[in-house]
Design a protein around this motif. Structure first.
Motif, PDB file in Angstrom:
ATOM      1  N   UNK A   1       0.837  -1.211   0.000  1.00  0.00           N
ATOM      2  CA  UNK A   1       0.000   0.000   0.000  1.00  0.00           C
ATOM      3  C   UNK A   1       0.868   1.255   0.000  1.00  0.00           C
ATOM      4  N   UNK A   2       1.951   1.221   0.792  1.00  0.00           N
ATOM      5  CA  UNK A   2       2.851   2.380   0.842  1.00  0.00           C
ATOM      6  C   UNK A   2       3.533   2.577  -0.507  1.00  0.00           C
ATOM      7  N   UNK A   3       3.913   1.455  -1.135  1.00  0.00           N
ATOM      8  CA  UNK A   3       4.591   1.549  -2.433  1.00  0.00           C
ATOM      9  C   UNK A   3       3.641   2.030  -3.525  1.00  0.00           C
ATOM     10  N   UNK A   4       2.352   1.875  -3.288  1.00  0.00           N
ATOM     11  CA  UNK A   4       1.363   2.254  -4.303  1.00  0.00           C
ATOM     12  C   UNK A   4       0.561   3.490  -3.898  1.00  0.00           C
ATOM     13  N   UNK A   5       1.188   4.368  -3.134  1.00  0.00           N
ATOM     14  CA  UNK A   5       0.482   5.586  -2.693  1.00  0.00           C
ATOM     15  C   UNK A   5      -0.009   6.399  -3.893  1.00  0.00           C
ATOM     16  N   UNK A   6       0.811   6.440  -4.940  1.00  0.00           N
ATOM     17  CA  UNK A   6       0.423   7.205  -6.132  1.00  0.00           C
ATOM     18  C   UNK A   6      -0.788   6.568  -6.820  1.00  0.00           C
ATOM     19  N   UNK A   7      -0.795   5.247  -6.851  1.00  0.00           N
ATOM     20  CA  UNK A   7      -1.930   4.530  -7.460  1.00  0.00           C
ATOM     21  C   UNK A   7      -3.212   4.864  -6.686  1.00  0.00           C
ATOM     22  N   UNK A   8      -3.087   4.856  -5.367  1.00  0.00           N
ATOM     23  CA  UNK A   8      -4.259   5.152  -4.525  1.00  0.00           C
ATOM     24  C   UNK A   8      -4.733   6.587  -4.771  1.00  0.00           C
ATOM     25  N   UNK A   9      -3.777   7.517  -4.863  1.00  0.00           N
ATOM     26  CA  UNK A   9      -4.141   8.924  -5.123  1.00  0.00           C
ATOM     27  C   UNK A   9      -4.914   9.052  -6.434  1.00  0.00           C
ATOM     28  N   UNK A  10      -4.395   8.406  -7.469  1.00  0.00           N
ATOM     29  CA  UNK A  10      -5.032   8.517  -8.786  1.00  0.00           C
ATOM     30  C   UNK A  10      -6.418   7.869  -8.761  1.00  0.00           C
TER      31      UNK A  10
END
Lengths: 301, 223
Positions: free
Chosen positions: A201-210
């Protein structure tokens, strides 16, 4: 409730587009798979230990509960007379189904593990043993001891309770330890998967934002992670379970271990029990990842 | 549609702006300008529920933004198309997949024809299967605009949409936003590019707001 199977099938089938939204994360994927495999491998042994000790406790309890031993220590000249007297007492004791004196070969076999097979039992001051089998009602141990004390002074009655109970208790404790190990393994699996999910989840913070920017709800974002971790855990646990079961299958057989152990393997339909482990691992992964994802999404608000 | 009543926003104890009033009526076209650091991006984020005002009230489609949970905000965002200066794509998905992402996350079927039409509208048909990092700045902005409108939102919020593109591309992007406004969409563009505003005013009836000295003012004829 009727909706649950359909939801499980939908979950397994997944949404390819939703799955694609989260990029593959190399090390967390491997970590989850290996953790689940290792834990499942250990869980197979914990399960085998638990079931085997359960069988052991049952066997000891059943086999020893209805038998006892009379030990006669007397000078060699009186041994035969005291044995005959003891057998006579036992024959008239209510609750005793059978009583017989062990012959020299049987006594030699009992001592063989300690002194070897060629022990000259006849020339040694070895007590005479009488095996007593109780009937369903059992006998009055205190009454029998009193009669024996009067009529066969060298006889000592051992109803096995003194050492049977600690053995049965030890086996029961081992069974409990096996179950506790299973619970600890499930907890450790949950902790490791939670760590891996948090890292993903931390590594995909940008994915979550988008995804949030374009209107994704928390449950949708979490779902993309949850499905991935659940399936990895299921596959990892299946691999670990398979290896663990093969390892149990290759354990020495019970008779080869000297007849004392019942064997640590599974018996009969108990071989089906390991099938539960991958399902359990997937369930643990589902809830651990879901909890981690929803908590992280809440914190990232 | 989106209304701000006496809104204030503070960050780290410092007040960014206060007493701010704004109503985005259906079909209106607004520019938001002001110096860097004045709070244009923050104001836009308040308008799509990414931030919560520290004072006053923000209403998104009639609902007080403070009372909305995250899922309700997500539902509101499906009615608001957002274009960021840095575009914010999923770099492992193709341009076509990125554009259809709002449909995907809302559980709607992304028809290939809809995506193709949009790609054609923004002039990215050839780039449909490319990954975002392979696009130029202008292409990325147009892809972001296509993604913002695929759900047919009622409001388009664009934060410095021409910040990273040349003049020609900025005119092309502006033309697309004006076209959307003429289709009835409400448009709010935050920009410090005054030439863009001057060009737009010749094409569309736009209100120009200036965020300066912590207040929002209607800009005068000096633009």
């Amino acid at each position: 409730m009727s909706d649950v199977p359909r939801r499980i099938m939908d979950f397994i089938a997944g949404d390819p587009q939703a799955d694609r939204a989260v990029p593959p994360t190399g090390f967390t994927a491997r970590l989850t798979f290996l953790s689940a495999a290792a834990m499942a491998f250990l869980a197979v042994f914990a399960l085998a230990l638990s079931l085997a000790t359960g069988r052991l406790a049952d066997r000891w309890s059943a086999e020893l509960a209805k038998t006892s031993t009379l030990r006669i220590s007397a000078p060699s000249g009186q041994m035969a007379a005291q044995t005959t007297a003891a057998l006579a007492v036992l024959e008239t004791t209510p609750g005793v189904a059978e009583a017989r004196a062990l012959d020299a070969d049987e006594q030699r076999a009992l001592l063989a593990p300690w002194f070897g097979p060629d022990l000259p039992v006849e020339t040694l001051p070895v007590p005479q043993l009488i095996e007593i089998v109780e009937d369903a009602d059992g006998y009055d141990a205190a009454g029998l001891r009193a009669r024996l004390q009067a009529e066969v002074p060298g006889a000592v009655l051992d109803d096995h309770g003194r050492w049977r109970e600690p053995l049965v208790e030890a086996a029961s404790r081992l069974r409990l330890l096996g179950f506790v190990s299973m619970v600890l393994i499930a907890g450790a699996t949950a902790a490791m998967i939670t760590l891996a999910a948090n890292a993903a989840l931390a590594a995909n913070a940008q994915v979550i934002r988008v995804m949030r920017l374009v209107g994704a709800q928390d449950i949708y974002i979490a779902g993309a992670f949850v499905r991935r971790f659940t399936i990895r855990s299921l596959l990892g646990a299946a691999a670990g379970t398979l290896l663990g079961t093969l390892a149990v299958l290759l354990l020495p057989r019970a008779d080869a271990a000297g007849g004392f152990l019942t064997g640590l393997g599974f018996q009969g339909w108990h071989w089906m029990w390991p099938l539960v482990i991958p399902v359990l691992a997937a369930t643990v992964a589902f809830f651990a990842t879901r909890q981690a994802a929803l908590r992280t999404l809440k914190e990232q608000t | 549609m989106i209304e701000l009543d006496n809104v204030a926003y503070s960050y780290g104890g410092a007040e960014l702006f206060s007493g701010l009033n704004l109503a985005l009526a259906p079909g209106s076209f607004h520019f938001l300008t002001g110096p860097s650091g004045a709070g244009k991006t923050t104001l836009l984020k308040l308008c799509y529920g990414a931030l919560i005002a520290t004072g006053g009230q923000v209403r998104l489609f009639g609902q007080d933004a403070r009372t909305l949970d995250r899922d309700a905000v997500a539902l509101c965002r499906r009615k608001i198309g957002v274009v960021h200066q840095d575009c914010q794509f999923l770099d492992h998905l193709t341009v076509a997949e990125n554009i259809s992402l709002p449909l995907t996350v809302s559980g709607r079927v992304a028809h290939a024809s809809d995506v193709t039409d949009l790609l054609g509208w923004v002039g990215l048909t050839q780039q449909a299967q490319q990954l975002p990092p392979e696009l130029s700045g202008g292409e990325r902005q147009r892809a972001a605009l296509a993604r913002a409108v695929i759900m047919s939102p009622e409001v388009i919020l664009a934060d410095e949409p021409t910040g990273n593109v040349d003049w020609e591309m900025s005119q092309r992007l502006l033309a697309l936003l004006v076209e959307l406004n003429k289709m009835g969409k409400t448009v709010l563009i935050a920009t410090h590019d005054l030439s863009l505003i001057r060009t737009a005013k010749s094409q569309v009836s736009a209100r120009v707001l200036r965020l300066k000295d912590r207040k929002l003012q209607l800009a005068g004829a000096d633009l």
